[in-house]
Design an enzyme around this catalytic site. Sequence first.
Site, PDB file in Angstrom:
ATOM      1  N   HIS A 100      78.790 175.326 -37.734  1.00 21.38           N
ATOM      2  CA  HIS A 100      79.874 174.432 -38.146  1.00 21.38           C
ATOM      3  C   HIS A 100      80.429 175.017 -39.441  1.00 21.38           C
ATOM      4  O   HIS A 100      79.671 175.615 -40.226  1.00 21.38           O
ATOM      5  CB  HIS A 100      79.391 173.031 -38.495  1.00 21.38           C
ATOM      6  CG  HIS A 100      78.669 172.293 -37.413  1.00 21.38           C
ATOM      7  ND1 HIS A 100      77.337 172.462 -37.150  1.00 21.38           N
ATOM      8  CD2 HIS A 100      79.106 171.339 -36.555  1.00 21.38           C
ATOM      9  CE1 HIS A 100      76.982 171.651 -36.160  1.00 21.38           C
ATOM     10  NE2 HIS A 100      78.025 170.961 -35.773  1.00 21.38           N
ATOM     11  N   ASP A 103      78.330 174.279 -42.418  1.00 20.74           N
ATOM     12  CA  ASP A 103      76.965 174.833 -42.473  1.00 20.74           C
ATOM     13  C   ASP A 103      76.934 176.089 -43.326  1.00 20.74           C
ATOM     14  O   ASP A 103      75.897 176.441 -43.886  1.00 20.74           O
ATOM     15  CB  ASP A 103      76.461 175.290 -41.087  1.00 20.74           C
ATOM     16  CG  ASP A 103      76.447 174.203 -40.056  1.00 20.74           C
ATOM     17  OD1 ASP A 103      76.380 173.031 -40.427  1.00 20.74           O
ATOM     18  OD2 ASP A 103      76.508 174.550 -38.851  1.00 20.74           O
TER      19      ASP A 103
HETATM   20  C1  XLS Z   1      74.815 166.701 -31.961  1.00 16.72           C
HETATM   21  C2  XLS Z   1      75.366 167.915 -31.374  1.00 16.72           C
HETATM   22  C3  XLS Z   1      75.867 168.929 -32.378  1.00 16.72           C
HETATM   23  C4  XLS Z   1      76.754 169.933 -31.707  1.00 16.72           C
HETATM   24  C5  XLS Z   1      77.620 170.701 -32.627  1.00 16.72           C
HETATM   25  O1  XLS Z   1      74.178 165.900 -31.289  1.00 16.72           O
HETATM   26  O2  XLS Z   1      74.421 168.457 -30.509  1.00 16.72           O
HETATM   27  O3  XLS Z   1      74.797 169.536 -33.029  1.00 16.72           O
HETATM   28  O4  XLS Z   1      76.021 170.830 -30.927  1.00 16.72           O
HETATM   29  O5  XLS Z   1      78.436 169.899 -33.386  1.00 16.72           O
END
Ligand code: XLS
Length: 438
Positions: A100, A103
């Site tokens: 993200h 991140d």
């Molecule tokens: C949350 C999601 C998230 C996505 C990316 O439950 O799995 O981590 O994979 O935003």
Amino acid sequence: MEYFTNIPKIKYEGTKSNNPLSFKYYDADRIIMGKKMKEHLPFSMAWWHNLCACGTDMFGRNTANKSFGKTEGTMEHAKAKVDVGFEFMQKLGIEYFCFHDVDIIPEADDIKETNRRLDEISDYILKKMSETGIKCLWGTANMFSNPRYCNGAGSSNSADVFAFAAAQVKKAIDITVKLGGKAYLFWGGREGYETLLNTDVKFEQDNIARLMKMAVTYGRSIGFTGDFYIEPKPKEPMKHQYDYDAATAIGFLRQYGLDKDFKLNIEANHATLAGHTFQHDLRISAINNMLGSIDANQGDYLLGWDTDEFPSDVYTATMCMYEVLKAGGISGGFNFDAKNRRSSYTAEDMFEGYILGMDTFALGLIKASQIIEDGRIDDFIAKRYSSYHKSQIGKKILSNQTSLEELFAYAENLCAPELPGSGKQENLENIVNNILFK
Ligand code: XLS
Ligand code: NI
Ligand code: NI
């Protein structure tokens, strides 16, 4: 500078080895059904869990220390995470990562500064990528953590928040394209509702589609040829999320004409939260040509939330790989959207989590290929529907050359059909166990 000084490169040592820092099943170059294991299984590291999450939960603070010797919230720390992440991937032989926007940098109060930091860190990541050959699987914008998104992003009631979401998507696409990402992902974290008393569902869904359309138009205009993904999830953080499951997301994409540009990223724990098996959502995606990528994790059937555990369930992984092999592989990868348990807070635990996930999928791949090569399951399914190919009436049904009137006459003539044949579930489950444990 090496960070994990006590951890060597993780090698395949086979099932006889007792070394916890070795693969028992994942043998990258081993050929399975004509392809190397590592080509069947393009594994990916999830930046957020592995390099950012430190074990905080609703009842307690961090257990793991991921400062990596720097002050958290600084660009030095962000760069240390890049160094550590690349060392980690290299030691495990992982060739992809997912991220993200927030991140990879600490988000600033002003979007201009946030974007400047993204430019700086992506230069740094790009250098590491060219040194190591590690690639980006997908990027995404986190449009659920910042308080401005409390009512959603594309689905927000505020036009200004919608504009900020759009700005974030634009920049996250720019960075994903700069890093050569295979895909750009939308996970609708807060795209849903808590109560219909305050929600115009149609308005919100139209707006989410508008945001996705703009993303496609923009991405294509800057030369992005990869896929866009939706990652379905039924609930959490919202009570109800619009991308409930694969079938719902596919309906949404078709309704808004987005189905040519989008595929699905199926997460195991999201499928099970929707009341399906992981295999179910994979099958629904595959038969609609929308199986793009996989978030490889597992939930806990005794708990009702997204526990994001490392996959250890070989049966489920086998059924996943069965679907993937049947679909002819996936264009995306296997992203470990998984985190260590809160009490597994050491550096070794980080590695052992990934080793567990990689070995579980390697074993799943081996077993799925054996189920397919064995052929009994496929034969049974083919036979189960064979009346349509053998009988005249069956052929007419399949070629759309009959009518209710004709079938009515046919049924009257027959009086009563024979029973349709045993489904043989126990027989088939025995075959699977036989193959799993032989
Ligand atoms: C949350 C999601 C998230 C996505 C990316 O439950 O799995 O981590 O994979 O935003
Ligand atoms: Ni999830
Ligand atoms: Ni996910």
